[in-house]
Design an enzyme around this catalytic site. Structure first.
Site, PDB file in Angstrom:
ATOM      1  CB  ILE A 160      -0.984  -0.039   1.190  1.00 29.70           C
ATOM      2  CG1 ILE A 160      -1.757   1.266   1.323  1.00 29.70           C
ATOM      3  CG2 ILE A 160      -0.300  -0.356   2.482  1.00 29.70           C
ATOM      4  CD1 ILE A 160      -2.895   1.156   2.318  1.00 29.70           C
ATOM      5  CG  ASP A 163       3.159  -6.185   7.033  1.00 31.40           C
ATOM      6  OD1 ASP A 163       3.602  -5.020   6.908  1.00 31.40           O
ATOM      7  OD2 ASP A 163       3.878  -7.188   7.136  1.00 31.40           O
ATOM      8  NE  ARG A 178       7.240  -4.665   5.904  1.00 37.08           N
ATOM      9  CZ  ARG A 178       8.105  -5.555   6.325  1.00 37.08           C
ATOM     10  NH1 ARG A 178       9.367  -5.453   6.022  1.00 37.08           N
ATOM     11  NH2 ARG A 178       7.703  -6.574   7.044  1.00 37.08           N
ATOM     12  CD  GLU A 179       2.398  -8.556   3.488  1.00 36.95           C
ATOM     13  OE1 GLU A 179       1.527  -9.254   2.964  1.00 36.95           O
ATOM     14  OE2 GLU A 179       3.235  -9.005   4.305  1.00 36.95           O
ATOM     15  CG  MET A 180      -3.461  -6.209   1.909  1.00 37.14           C
ATOM     16  SD  MET A 180      -4.347  -7.746   2.220  1.00 37.14           S
ATOM     17  CE  MET A 180      -6.007  -7.242   1.860  1.00 37.14           C
TER      18      MET A 180
END
Lengths: 370, 843
Positions: A124, A164, A166-168
């Site tokens: 994201i 997370d 760095r993810e969603m």
């Protein structure tokens, strides 16, 4: 209820002139109630269906058999289809992310490999994650989830990328609120879970869906089931080599891997030439804090491996040919010849199973609900 | 009782007040008892669930230990099952914990938490165990391969060769039972390899040496680690924790029941409810009993509990199954009843020292079953101590290793014994006879050899089936044995033939007596599966030194004498006489015709394709002789080759076959089948002539067939005869560049050291093993063992007699690559073979 009935009865008795009869009736009722209680007691001791199912799913899979090196995948795993359909919708739901643009399927492309072909896929905040996306296909057969095995179950894993950063990059409270506001979602959750929308419910649904993402009938599985011509000669030679060279020591079992941890670089330092200084390279050490677990990763499954380039936890190797050669060098301490690599790759190519067309989740969920 | 039956609602009841009170009280009691039922019900369901999970946990724990050992000793080839056991244990314990939460009993909760901690610790040990076992497995592959390459190099020094052999043995051994006796020497051996790698001239050899050194080094490090982990995982620690938990659950449960009963009593429930409660208490009591025994009856692991004086208090069913001692036999005794006498007193002393000092001991030891049988077992003993630290009990948990061992011993036994009757086979017989001849020479004694053949056995086999035939053979063997002395040697020579060597043959009368006794004892009918069968036998006798000077000669003369007995109507015996029989006449006939057959062109070669098992591609051919005689018709090689061998005619015949096969091989080679290999059988007699090397050389030169396309097939018996001479010959042949294969491997003398010394290239797995693959797990195990042996020694294998796709599939799984058999093609003429090659599209 019983109390009121009884009291009504008693009032009736009082209204009667014959006390002895009343007492008799009271005693009879008393006996009847005891019988009722007996029945209730015995009934609740009859085998509970739900409990039976749990016990069954706890038993080691009937397909588990350890004298063989590799076992073929079953055609399907038992799932609650309605729950799985809900999971499928959630899997494609971009509102599970912080900015409403990322879903699980963004990185785990179900039409191709259950993963993506980037080294490390940015999340994201456009910040690259530090590990290569593992495929979601056949994840149900892995004994732990993530490269470092930090999740024990699919359920445990399913929740992690959602929050997370760095993810969603979402917050659970926001995600759950969004789902509660959506009437269709809240109806489905209410039908399936006593508490309606919850974090547990979301991860359970996602995990149930992932149990349907298995890829049976790979040519090699058919070969194992006795179809001798299912794989080409080159692959058969590769299979012989796979055993003789010792690849099978790590990559074995129903998922051809995914059932143990191993040091990356048994026979040499894999990381010394990589121009990368990332704490995630320490692998399992990040979970256990044990010195012995430095550079230890979950051995990945080799099913569908031809589709899941690039390779290794950091996605640093672009081709399967190079990956096989490096594995030989660093894990087995052998330099494989070009011919051997070719045969091994032919064998690995025979591990690609049926990838079911990913039907629109919405359609399934709606037909189920009606 | 009022006659007025009409209700009068307004009228006050005339019944005494106590009745109303009683009704009210009953109602109250009733509702209270319903509440109690409900409450109890909840608790009961919970306890049931907990008990069920605990039972499963015990089973899983035992299964986990078993699977650990299976993985360690290579009987298990994937980790799915151990993972399933481990995660199943954890989920079950979690269910137990969930149920315990509802009834917070502190001691129980603590025991469960402790167990969970133990399981977690075990789980990380399992992870390490899997890692170590995996590295061990793949490194062993790599080490074997590298050492095989090193050993093949002609210019390595003798010490280096010796070191390589030692390393090979050290880690081959590691495949099996833990034994680290070589471990101390390994750094030295590795150093030797490294040294050689530094100074070696050949770059490839240097690489192999370096690789071997790296892997040996790695293995030396990992082997003790793996053994320690195996020990850790097979400790009974979890079982003990589990028992503590089960005990506490049961204690809490009985406390709860006591409370419940007290409540019910004080509430003064009626007799009925009291009876129900009592009935239920009785039921719960029974369950208690059952639970306690369930706890103990883990299925595959033997358990014994002793008191502090090592007197056995309890054993489980597995203990009885393994040791043969029932509770009645064992309780009150000490484990000394199991002593085999195979371990010195110091061994047991060390065990007790360890028990007293560290509270535990484990290791491998040999015990004796009740029936006297010895068996190896892996035993863990734990001293159970009370709060004061005094030992109150010892708990011993063991698993029987005899199955694992038996598989190893079976292969060894096979080399010397006949599988059906258990009698010595011809290899062992030859050893014994040759030994007896050597002794007789020295002492100027006689040796008698009796060749015994069952009459009309083939008829029984054909009419009643092989199963009956096999039983009959065993019974006949027993019958023969029963009328011999223990010192006589009886062997099964093959089929329905037996060979007997009486201990002493100095008196002809005694030999005659034995023969007559044998004939008589066979006269009683055999009862096979309810059928009375009559069978007689014929005997031929030959004597050393009168009739022959060596084993072969004696066998041949005894065989001739046997034919004489057969000719004279069977059920009789004959001593060998110089001018004898029609058998000899037949041989003469064959012999006379044979010498012309070659020049008349009656003998031809047929070729059976050897194929790549995976693809069916033809890789080569085995050349086989066929004789189509004008006078005698088609004569089987089984008949004419022994005659040719006996007369020496096999030498020109074999030489011709060699030249012809090479000529044909060259034709196919020139046709573009360049990788093609031609296999030719070399008879033992042919091999014994020193010019076999020159013959091969000549055949290669004349035909122009590249030497690496020629394969010579020898039987195992060739190798064991006059080892030094054979060794020189084989080396000379190998120097020509041809490859050496061992035919019918597994049926004769299977000595590892011989195979290594002879540098054999190929083992041809005898068809008898392939034939019964689907039905006989022993054969499957043997094929896998041969396969592993071949891989470890750097040889390849060919499976003979492959007839079905099932056999093909199994062989592929076992890692076998080449095969021949009717599934692919029978032996065919050169022309037909050419067609096969064309259709096959090789080259």
């Amino acid at each position: 209820m019983r109390f009121q009935e009884l009291r009504a009865c008693c009032n009736n008795f009082r209204g009667k002139r014959c006390g002895k009869t009343g007492l008799c009736i009271a005693l009879m009722l008393w006996l009847a109630a005891i019988l009722l209680a007996w029945w209730w007691w015995n009934d609740s001791h009859a085998p509970d269906k739900a409990a039976g199912k749990t016990a069954e799913s706890l038993a080691p899979a009937k397909t588990a058999e350890s004298s063989l090196g590799i076992l073929p995948l079953p055609q399907s795993l038992p799932v609650n289809t309605r729950l799985a359909a809900l999971g499928q919708r959630l899997f494609h739901e971009a509102r599970l992310s912080g900015n409403g643009q990322f879903s699980c399927a963004t990185c785990h492309d179900l039409k191709t490999s259950g993963a993506n072909n980037e080294r490390t896929k940015p999340g994201i905040n456009h910040a690259a994650t530090s590990r290569n996306t593992p495929t979601v296909f056949n994840a149900a057969f892995n004994f732990r989830q993530f490269w470092d095995g930090r999740a024990r179950t699919l359920e445990e894993q399913a929740g992690v990328p959602i929050t997370d950063p760095r993810e969603m990059g979402a917050k659970w409270d926001n995600v759950l609120d969004t789902l509660r506001e959506d009437t269709e979602y809240s109806r489905e959750f209410a039908a399936l879970f006593a508490n309606g929308v919850s974090k547990t419910a979301v991860t359970q649904a996602l995990a149930e869906f992932e149990r349907t993402l298995i890829t049976p009938n790979a040519p090699f599985d058919r070969f194992l089931r006795g179809e001798m011509q299912a794989i080409p000669v080159e692959a058969k030679k590769g299979w012989v080599l796979f055993q003789q060279r010792g690849c099978i020591a790590c990559h074995q079992g129903i998922n051809i891997g995914g059932n143990l941890f191993q040091v990356m670089g048994v026979m040499g330092n894999f990381f010394i030439d990589r121009k990368r200084d990332d704490v995630t390279d320490l692998g399992r050490y990040n979970v256990t804090g044990l010195e012995a677990d430095k550079y230890v990763f979950k051995v990945p499954s080799l099913r569908n491996v031809i589709l899941t380039a690039p390779y290794f936890h950091d996605g640093s190797v672009d081709t399967l040919v190079d990956a096989v050669r490096l594995m030989g060098r660093f894990q087995l301490g052998v330099e494989l010849s070009d011919e051997e690599v070719r045969q091994l790759v032919a064998f690995l190519s025979s591990l690609t199973g049926d990838i079911k067309a990913d039907k629109p989740a919405h359609a399934i969920a709606m037909t189920r609900a009606q | 009782m009022s006659p007025d039956t009409t209700p009068h609602p307004s009228r006050r009841p005339g019944t005494p007040a106590w009745k109303g009170v009683l009704v009210m009280l009953s109602t109250l009691l009733l509702s209270f008892s319903i509440y109690l039922f409900w409450h109890h019900n909840q608790a009961e369901t919970r306890v049931q669930a907990v008990r069920e999970q605990l039972r499963e946990l015990f089973t899983l724990e035992a299964a986990l230990v078993g699977e650990t050992l299976r993985i360690r000793y290579g009987h298990s080839n994937n980790y799915d099952l151990i993972n399933a056991y481990s995660s199943s244990e954890e989920s079950r314990l979690r269910i137990v914990q969930k149920h315990l939460l509802a009834a917070p009993e502190q001691a129980v909760g603590a025991a469960a938490a402790e167990l969970m901690q133990g399981l977690r610790a075990k789980e990380s040990h399992i992870d390490l165990f899997k890692r170590a076992r995996t590295i061990m497995r793949s490194s062993q592959h790599a080490l074997s391969a590298a050492l095989a390459e090193v050993l093949q190099s002609p210019d390595i020094s003798p010490p280096l060769r010796e070191a390589s052999h030692q390393l090979q043995q050290a880690f081959l051994y590691q495949h099996g039972i833990a034994n680290l006796q070589f471990l101390d020497e390994i750094p030295f051996l590795v150093e030797l390899l490294r040294e050689a790698a530094l100074h070696g001239k050949d770059a490839a050899l240097r690489d192999h040496l370096t690789a071997a050194a790296r892997h040996a080094d790695l293995l030396a490090g990992i082997a003790p680690h793996l053994n320690a982990l195996t020990e850790k995982l097979t400790e009974p620690e979890s079982i003990i924790r589990l028992r503590a938990l089960a005990q506490r659950v049961e204690n809490a449960e009985s406390q709860r029941q006591t409370r419940l009963a007290a409540q019910q009593l004080t509430l003064g429930l009626g007799l009925l409810s009291l009876l129900i409660v009592l009935g239920w208490l009785g039921r719960a009591y029974m369950q208690d009993k059952r639970m306690a025994s369930m706890v103990f009856e883990t299925p595959s692991v033997g358990i014994m509990i002793t008191d502090s004086h090592a007197r056995i208090l309890r054993i489980n069913a597995a203990f009885t199954r393994v040791s043969g001692y029932s509770e009645a036999d064992a309780l009150g005794k000490t484990p000394a009843i199991l002593h085999s006498g195979k371990h010195p007193a110091e061994f047991y002393k060390a065990m007790w020292d360890s028990l007293i000092q560290t509270g535990g001991w484990q290791g491998e030891l040999i015990n004796r079953r009740k029936n006297g049988e010895l068996y190896p077992q892996w035993l863990s003993i734990l001293a159970v101590r009370n709060e004061a630290g005094a030992t109150t009990h010892y708990a011993g948990v063991f698993s029987d290793l005899s199955e694992i061992r038996a598989a190893q011993e079976r292969i060894e036994h096979m080399a010397y014994h006949d599988a059906l009757t258990g009698l010595p086979n011809r290899t062992l017989m030859r050893d014994r006879v040759e030994q007896a001849i050597a002794e007789a020479k020295r002492d100027h004694n006689k040796v008698a050899l009796m060749f015994i053949d069952l009459d009309n056995f083939k008829g029984i086999n054909d009419t009643l089936g092989h199963a009956v035939g096999d039983i009959l053979l065993c019974e006949a063997a027993d019958r023969i044995k029963s009328c011999l002395r223990a010192s006589d040697t009886l062997a099964r020579y093959g089929g329905d033939e037996f060979v007997l060597m009486p201990r002493s043959a100095n008196s002809i009368d005694a030999v005659q007596g034995t023969a007559e006794k044998l004939l008589t004892c066979m006269h009683a009918p055999f009862n096979i599966q309810g059928q009375m069968l009559n069978i007689t036998c014929s005997i031929g006798i030959a004597l050393f030194p009168d009739d022959a000077q060596d084993y072969e000669g004696l066998m041949q003369q005894a065989d001739t004498a046997l034919y004489r007995s057969k000719e004279e109507g069977r059920d009789t015996y004959h001593f060998y006489e110089e001018v004898m029989n029609s058998a000899a006449r037949e041989r003469l006939l064959l012999h006379n015709n044979l010498s012309q057959a070659l020049s008349e062109g009656e003998i031809s070669l047929h070729y059976q394709p050897r194929v790549d098992l995976a693809s069916g591609r033809i890789l080569g051919a085995e050349a086989l002789m066929r004789w189509n005689s004008k006078e005698l018709g088609s004569v089987s090689p089984v008949r004419f080759i022994p005659v040719a061998e006996a007369s020496g005619f096999i030498v020109p015949l074999g030489a011709w076959a060699l030249r012809e096969a090479c000529r044909q091989g060259r034709i196919w080679h020139d046709a573009g089948h360049t990788g093609f290999s031609m296999a030719v059988n070399i008879s033992a007699v042919q091999f014994a002539r020193a010019d076999v090397v020159r013959e091969v050389q000549a055949a290669l030169q004349v035909s122009g067939l590249p030497p690496n396309c020629l394969e010579l097939e020898l039987t195992e018996s060739v190798l064991v005869k006059d080892v030094e001479k054979t060794l020189a010959l084989v080396h000379a042949l190998k120097a020509l560049g041809v490859r050496i294969a061992i035919d019918d491997f597994g049926t004769g003398y299977s000595s590892l050291s011989y195979l290594k010394r002879f540098k054999v290239d190929i083992l041809k797995i005898d068809q008898s093993f392939v034939h019964d693959l689907a039905t006989d797990p022993d054969d499957a195990a043997i094929i896998q063992a041969i396969q592993q042996l071949a891989a470890n020694l750097g040889m390849s294998t060919i499976a003979e007699g492959v007839e079905t796709p099932e056999q093909q599939a199994f062989l592929l799984q076992a890692g076998c690559r080449d095969a021949q058999g009717y599934l692919f093609s029978k032996p065919v003429t050169a022309e037909a073979f050419t067609q096969l090659l064309l259709a096959n599209g090789t080259g």
